[in-house]
Design a protein around this motif. Structure first.
Motif, PDB file in Angstrom:
ATOM      1  N   GLU A  51      64.370  60.176  45.976  1.00 41.09           N
ATOM      2  CA  GLU A  51      65.542  60.070  45.117  1.00 41.09           C
ATOM      3  C   GLU A  51      65.241  60.635  43.734  1.00 41.09           C
ATOM      4  OE1 GLU A  51      67.556  56.288  44.948  1.00 41.09           O
ATOM      5  OE2 GLU A  51      67.180  55.927  47.079  1.00 41.09           O
ATOM      6  N   ALA A  52      64.035  60.412  43.243  1.00 46.04           N
ATOM      7  CA  ALA A  52      63.650  60.939  41.931  1.00 46.04           C
ATOM      8  C   ALA A  52      63.576  62.458  41.961  1.00 46.04           C
ATOM      9  CB  ALA A  52      62.314  60.348  41.500  1.00 46.04           C
ATOM     10  N   LEU A  53      63.146  63.028  43.085  1.00 50.21           N
ATOM     11  CA  LEU A  53      63.076  64.484  43.204  1.00 50.21           C
ATOM     12  C   LEU A  53      64.464  65.116  43.177  1.00 50.21           C
ATOM     13  CD1 LEU A  53      60.295  65.099  45.871  1.00 50.21           C
ATOM     14  CD2 LEU A  53      60.282  65.781  43.489  1.00 50.21           C
ATOM     15  N   GLN A  54      65.444  64.411  43.668  1.00 51.60           N
ATOM     16  CA  GLN A  54      66.806  64.949  43.679  1.00 51.60           C
ATOM     17  C   GLN A  54      67.391  65.048  42.272  1.00 51.60           C
ATOM     18  OE1 GLN A  54      68.968  62.440  46.349  1.00 51.60           O
ATOM     19  NE2 GLN A  54      67.962  63.275  48.172  1.00 51.60           N
ATOM     20  N   GLU A  55      66.873  64.243  41.350  1.00 55.08           N
ATOM     21  CA  GLU A  55      67.259  64.250  39.948  1.00 55.08           C
ATOM     22  C   GLU A  55      68.749  64.035  39.730  1.00 55.08           C
ATOM     23  OE1 GLU A  55      65.616  67.752  38.149  1.00 55.08           O
ATOM     24  OE2 GLU A  55      63.569  67.019  38.353  1.00 55.08           O
ATOM     25  N   LYS A  56      69.382  63.220  40.589  1.00 58.05           N
ATOM     26  CA  LYS A  56      70.778  62.849  40.381  1.00 58.05           C
ATOM     27  C   LYS A  56      70.885  61.743  39.340  1.00 58.05           C
ATOM     28  CE  LYS A  56      72.312  64.118  44.990  1.00 58.05           C
ATOM     29  NZ  LYS A  56      72.883  63.649  46.258  1.00 58.05           N
ATOM     30  N   GLU A  57      69.801  60.961  39.218  1.00 59.40           N
ATOM     31  CA  GLU A  57      69.741  59.889  38.244  1.00 59.40           C
ATOM     32  C   GLU A  57      68.427  60.015  37.478  1.00 59.40           C
ATOM     33  OE1 GLU A  57      71.426  55.858  39.761  1.00 59.40           O
ATOM     34  OE2 GLU A  57      70.386  56.796  41.467  1.00 59.40           O
ATOM     35  N   SER A  58      68.391  59.436  36.295  1.00 58.66           N
ATOM     36  CA  SER A  58      67.151  59.448  35.526  1.00 58.66           C
ATOM     37  C   SER A  58      66.158  58.462  36.138  1.00 58.66           C
ATOM     38  CB  SER A  58      67.417  59.072  34.068  1.00 58.66           C
ATOM     39  OG  SER A  58      67.776  57.715  33.982  1.00 58.66           O
ATOM     40  N   LEU A  59      64.896  58.590  35.742  1.00 58.08           N
ATOM     41  CA  LEU A  59      63.872  57.677  36.241  1.00 58.08           C
ATOM     42  C   LEU A  59      64.184  56.246  35.833  1.00 58.08           C
ATOM     43  CD1 LEU A  59      60.604  59.725  35.561  1.00 58.08           C
ATOM     44  CD2 LEU A  59      61.940  59.591  37.654  1.00 58.08           C
ATOM     45  N   ALA A  60      64.739  56.064  34.635  1.00 53.00           N
ATOM     46  CA  ALA A  60      65.087  54.722  34.170  1.00 53.00           C
ATOM     47  C   ALA A  60      66.193  54.116  35.033  1.00 53.00           C
ATOM     48  CB  ALA A  60      65.519  54.767  32.711  1.00 53.00           C
ATOM     49  N   GLN A  61      67.177  54.921  35.371  1.00 53.29           N
ATOM     50  CA  GLN A  61      68.273  54.422  36.212  1.00 53.29           C
ATOM     51  C   GLN A  61      67.764  54.067  37.605  1.00 53.29           C
ATOM     52  OE1 GLN A  61      70.824  57.813  35.807  1.00 53.29           O
ATOM     53  NE2 GLN A  61      72.159  56.790  34.302  1.00 53.29           N
ATOM     54  N   LEU A  62      66.927  54.925  38.161  1.00 52.70           N
ATOM     55  CA  LEU A  62      66.356  54.640  39.485  1.00 52.70           C
ATOM     56  C   LEU A  62      65.509  53.373  39.441  1.00 52.70           C
ATOM     57  CD1 LEU A  62      65.272  58.164  40.762  1.00 52.70           C
ATOM     58  CD2 LEU A  62      66.983  56.670  41.779  1.00 52.70           C
ATOM     59  N   GLY A  63      64.701  53.248  38.409  1.00 50.40           N
ATOM     60  CA  GLY A  63      63.855  52.072  38.265  1.00 50.40           C
ATOM     61  C   GLY A  63      64.675  50.801  38.166  1.00 50.40           C
TER      62      GLY A  63
END
Length: 95
Positions: free
Chosen positions: A20-32
């Motif tokens: 999901e992080a590789l797709q970069e649809k959301e920031s790392l903070a949002q994913l976290g």
């Protein structure tokens, strides 16, 4: 001093978050925040995925090499076991 409990994440979860992080649809903070993981961990998992992605396509050669090494080690263990038994019997006879 109070001991902290560390969360342990299984590899499937880490891979899913890293993808999901590789797709970069959301920031790392949002994913976290969404997955309940610190954003630094998400970044580390993403980096590990990128660094080790090539090994997913080289497992056949590595597997064959590992089998060769294992066979060689097992053969050597057998030889050493036979030698040890032979020497132990000789030592018992001399006493």
């Amino acid at each position: 001093m109070k001991q902290r409990n560390k969360k342990r994440f299984d590899p499937e979860f880490k891979a899913r978050v890293a993808l999901e992080a590789l797709q970069e649809k959301e920031s790392l903070a949002q994913l976290g925040r969404r997955h309940g993981v610190h954003p630094v961990l998400v970044g580390q998992w993403k980096k590990q995925l990128l660094e080790k992605a090539a090994t997913a396509f080289t497992t056949e050669a590595a597997g064959r090499d590992a089998e060769k090494v294992q066979d060689e080690l097992l053969r050597k263990i057998g030889e050493l076991t036979v030698e040890r038994d032979f020497l132990a019997r000789g030592l018992q006879r001399s006493r």
